[in-house]
Motif scaffolding. Structure first.
Motif, PDB file in Angstrom:
ATOM      1  N   LEU A   5      40.475  31.113  26.818  1.00 11.51           N
ATOM      2  CA  LEU A   5      41.395  31.378  27.906  1.00 11.51           C
ATOM      3  C   LEU A   5      40.600  31.761  29.144  1.00 11.51           C
ATOM      4  CD1 LEU A   5      44.475  31.762  28.592  1.00 11.51           C
ATOM      5  CD2 LEU A   5      44.155  34.184  28.023  1.00 11.51           C
ATOM      6  N   PHE A   6      41.025  31.249  30.295  1.00 12.90           N
ATOM      7  CA  PHE A   6      40.352  31.535  31.560  1.00 12.90           C
ATOM      8  C   PHE A   6      41.345  32.222  32.492  1.00 12.90           C
ATOM      9  CE2 PHE A   6      38.435  27.945  29.522  1.00 12.90           C
ATOM     10  CZ  PHE A   6      37.064  28.170  29.652  1.00 12.90           C
ATOM     11  N   ALA A   7      40.918  33.326  33.084  1.00 15.25           N
ATOM     12  CA  ALA A   7      41.807  34.109  33.948  1.00 15.25           C
ATOM     13  C   ALA A   7      41.173  34.306  35.316  1.00 15.25           C
ATOM     14  CB  ALA A   7      42.092  35.465  33.319  1.00 15.25           C
ATOM     15  N   GLU A   8      41.970  34.075  36.351  1.00 18.61           N
ATOM     16  CA  GLU A   8      41.571  34.384  37.727  1.00 18.61           C
ATOM     17  C   GLU A   8      42.558  35.413  38.262  1.00 18.61           C
ATOM     18  OE1 GLU A   8      39.721  30.504  39.754  1.00 18.61           O
ATOM     19  OE2 GLU A   8      41.724  30.165  38.898  1.00 18.61           O
ATOM     20  N   TRP A   9      42.017  36.545  38.696  1.00 19.23           N
ATOM     21  CA  TRP A   9      42.825  37.679  39.129  1.00 19.23           C
ATOM     22  C   TRP A   9      42.635  37.840  40.640  1.00 19.23           C
ATOM     23  CZ3 TRP A   9      46.739  40.485  37.771  1.00 19.23           C
ATOM     24  CH2 TRP A   9      46.884  41.840  38.097  1.00 19.23           C
ATOM     25  N   PHE A  38      37.085  36.102  32.349  1.00 21.82           N
ATOM     26  CA  PHE A  38      37.852  36.741  33.416  1.00 21.82           C
ATOM     27  C   PHE A  38      37.068  36.726  34.712  1.00 21.82           C
ATOM     28  CE2 PHE A  38      39.194  40.338  35.974  1.00 21.82           C
ATOM     29  CZ  PHE A  38      40.582  40.310  35.872  1.00 21.82           C
ATOM     30  N   GLU A  39      37.750  36.441  35.814  1.00 21.22           N
ATOM     31  CA  GLU A  39      37.087  36.397  37.116  1.00 21.22           C
ATOM     32  C   GLU A  39      37.961  37.050  38.184  1.00 21.22           C
ATOM     33  OE1 GLU A  39      34.798  33.175  40.013  1.00 21.22           O
ATOM     34  OE2 GLU A  39      35.869  32.496  38.224  1.00 21.22           O
ATOM     35  N   HIS A  40      37.356  37.994  38.914  1.00 22.50           N
ATOM     36  CA  HIS A  40      38.018  38.561  40.078  1.00 22.50           C
ATOM     37  C   HIS A  40      37.941  37.569  41.233  1.00 22.50           C
ATOM     38  CE1 HIS A  40      38.652  42.686  38.689  1.00 22.50           C
ATOM     39  NE2 HIS A  40      37.441  42.666  38.168  1.00 22.50           N
ATOM     40  N   ARG A  41      39.065  37.365  41.901  1.00 23.37           N
ATOM     41  CA  ARG A  41      39.100  36.585  43.137  1.00 23.37           C
ATOM     42  C   ARG A  41      39.546  37.535  44.245  1.00 23.37           C
ATOM     43  NH1 ARG A  41      36.608  31.537  43.109  1.00 23.37           N
ATOM     44  NH2 ARG A  41      37.091  30.445  41.157  1.00 23.37           N
ATOM     45  N   PRO A 178      48.805  41.582  43.292  1.00 18.56           N
ATOM     46  CA  PRO A 178      47.906  40.710  42.538  1.00 18.56           C
ATOM     47  C   PRO A 178      48.618  39.451  42.061  1.00 18.56           C
ATOM     48  CG  PRO A 178      48.735  42.435  41.112  1.00 18.56           C
ATOM     49  CD  PRO A 178      49.316  42.703  42.473  1.00 18.56           C
ATOM     50  N   THR A 179      47.834  38.424  41.794  1.00 17.05           N
ATOM     51  CA  THR A 179      48.324  37.214  41.136  1.00 17.05           C
ATOM     52  C   THR A 179      47.343  36.858  40.033  1.00 17.05           C
ATOM     53  OG1 THR A 179      49.533  36.290  43.016  1.00 17.05           O
ATOM     54  CG2 THR A 179      48.697  34.727  41.404  1.00 17.05           C
ATOM     55  N   LEU A 180      47.885  36.543  38.860  1.00 18.91           N
ATOM     56  CA  LEU A 180      47.071  36.139  37.719  1.00 18.91           C
ATOM     57  C   LEU A 180      47.330  34.674  37.410  1.00 18.91           C
ATOM     58  CD1 LEU A 180      45.170  37.044  35.355  1.00 18.91           C
ATOM     59  CD2 LEU A 180      47.260  37.454  34.024  1.00 18.91           C
ATOM     60  N   ILE A 181      46.261  33.874  37.376  1.00 13.69           N
ATOM     61  CA  ILE A 181      46.366  32.473  36.985  1.00 13.69           C
ATOM     62  C   ILE A 181      45.584  32.285  35.689  1.00 13.69           C
ATOM     63  CG2 ILE A 181      45.895  30.079  37.598  1.00 13.69           C
ATOM     64  CD1 ILE A 181      46.180  30.813  40.524  1.00 13.69           C
ATOM     65  N   GLY A 187      43.673  22.569  30.163  1.00 14.26           N
ATOM     66  CA  GLY A 187      44.177  22.473  31.521  1.00 14.26           C
ATOM     67  C   GLY A 187      45.587  22.971  31.721  1.00 14.26           C
ATOM     68  N   ASP A 188      46.257  23.428  30.652  1.00 17.53           N
ATOM     69  CA  ASP A 188      47.590  24.031  30.793  1.00 17.53           C
ATOM     70  C   ASP A 188      47.446  25.369  31.511  1.00 17.53           C
ATOM     71  OD1 ASP A 188      48.851  21.972  29.212  1.00 17.53           O
ATOM     72  OD2 ASP A 188      47.932  22.930  27.466  1.00 17.53           O
ATOM     73  N   ARG A 189      48.444  25.701  32.340  1.00 19.72           N
ATOM     74  CA  ARG A 189      48.297  26.879  33.182  1.00 19.72           C
ATOM     75  C   ARG A 189      49.571  27.709  33.222  1.00 19.72           C
ATOM     76  NH1 ARG A 189      46.462  25.623  38.895  1.00 19.72           N
ATOM     77  NH2 ARG A 189      44.781  27.121  38.614  1.00 19.72           N
ATOM     78  N   VAL A 190      49.374  29.003  33.469  1.00 16.86           N
ATOM     79  CA  VAL A 190      50.477  29.926  33.745  1.00 16.86           C
ATOM     80  C   VAL A 190      50.098  30.708  34.994  1.00 16.86           C
ATOM     81  CG1 VAL A 190      51.730  31.972  32.982  1.00 16.86           C
ATOM     82  CG2 VAL A 190      51.256  30.133  31.360  1.00 16.86           C
ATOM     83  N   PHE A 191      51.053  30.829  35.905  1.00 14.37           N
ATOM     84  CA  PHE A 191      50.852  31.474  37.198  1.00 14.37           C
ATOM     85  C   PHE A 191      51.778  32.684  37.257  1.00 14.37           C
ATOM     86  CE2 PHE A 191      51.425  32.137  41.670  1.00 14.37           C
ATOM     87  CZ  PHE A 191      50.426  31.462  42.375  1.00 14.37           C
ATOM     88  N   VAL A 192      51.209  33.890  37.328  1.00 16.93           N
ATOM     89  CA  VAL A 192      52.016  35.116  37.376  1.00 16.93           C
ATOM     90  C   VAL A 192      51.756  35.812  38.703  1.00 16.93           C
ATOM     91  CG1 VAL A 192      52.629  37.262  36.222  1.00 16.93           C
ATOM     92  CG2 VAL A 192      51.760  35.348  34.866  1.00 16.93           C
ATOM     93  N   GLY A 193      52.725  35.748  39.615  1.00 14.20           N
ATOM     94  CA  GLY A 193      52.558  36.347  40.928  1.00 14.20           C
ATOM     95  C   GLY A 193      53.217  37.702  41.013  1.00 14.20           C
ATOM     96  N   GLY A 194      52.539  38.640  41.650  1.00 13.79           N
ATOM     97  CA  GLY A 194      53.095  39.973  41.825  1.00 13.79           C
ATOM     98  C   GLY A 194      52.774  40.880  40.650  1.00 13.79           C
ATOM     99  N   ILE A 195      53.317  42.068  40.692  1.00 12.35           N
ATOM    100  CA  ILE A 195      53.030  43.048  39.644  1.00 12.35           C
ATOM    101  C   ILE A 195      53.568  42.555  38.305  1.00 12.35           C
ATOM    102  CG2 ILE A 195      55.159  44.334  40.036  1.00 12.35           C
ATOM    103  CD1 ILE A 195      51.734  45.859  39.215  1.00 12.35           C
TER     104      ILE A 195
END
Length: 213
Positions: A5-9, A38-41, A178-181, A187-195
């Motif tokens: 799993l790959f996460a961009e915060w 995990f990666e901070h953006r 914050p937004t978590l992708i 290549g499947d993705r989930v986009f979680v915007g906001g708290i």
């Protein structure tokens, strides 16, 4: 072990919602452990304080203080608005983001701690994290060698990486912090915007891992 799993915060050191979400994102990261990359953006909150206030129809920094109290009340996370009340806030959060990016490049583990420490300084102690001396003190407190960190700060890499983060935020359609992708190897993705909360992040991650298996 290869990450599953790959996460961009996407976040900013001076974002109160990001501070409120620190426990949730920490629980999420601990849950997945080595399965997660995990990666901070660093997504700049504002480049000019006066413009930021005008965009919120406010005249002075202390007028923003009730918004911090509202975030604290909404999330149950203790935080102070002292910095806003006294005007001890960054003129531009780009300065903080640049410093944090340098810290993450110099040492990802200490950089992660440094980002959390900066938020404590801002939202628990009410100090101006745009002040270079305050940032340096926080860096020392988490274990950084300042000579090494300043050598990274003086190079081009932090500015280039910060620009890439903000260009990527724009390309991804990120508008809130914050937004978590989350992305799986397929290549499947989930986009979680906001708290969000840890359970939501964990559920999204586990579903993505399952879909890729």
């Amino acid at each position: 072990m290869e990450p599953l799993l790959f996460a961009e915060w996407y976040t900013d050191p001076f974002c109160s919602w990001s501070f409120a979400a620190e426990k949730s994102i920490g629980d999420f990261r601990r849950h997945f452990g080595d399965r997660l990359h995990f990666e901070h953006r660093l997504f700049i909150l504002y480049r000019d304080l006066d413009t930021f206030l005008k965009n919120h129809h406010l005249a002075r920094p202390r007028d923003f203080a009730p918004k911090i109290a509202k975030v604290s009340q909404s999330t149950g996370v203790t935080m102070t608005s002292k910095g806003w009340e006294t005007g001890q806030v960054p003129l531009s959060t780009e300065t903080c983001c640049h410093f944090v990016k340098a810290a993450l490049l110099a040492n990802p583990v200490l950089g992660d701690r440094f980002l959390s420490r900066l938020r404590e300084v801002a939202f628990l102690e009410g100090k101006n994290i745009g002040n270079s001396d305050i940032m340096k003190q926080a860096a020392q407190e988490v274990g950084f060698d300042l000579d090494h960190l300043e050598s990274v700060l003086s190079g081009n890499s932090p500015a280039l990486a910060l620009r890439e983060d903000n260009e990527k935020a724009k390309a991804e359609g990120v508008t809130v912090r914050p937004t978590l992708i989350l992305t799986n190897p397929g290549g499947d993705r989930v986009f979680v915007g906001g708290i969000g909360n840890a359970d939501l992040f964990i559920l999204a991650g586990e579903v993505l891992i399952q879909e890729a298996s």
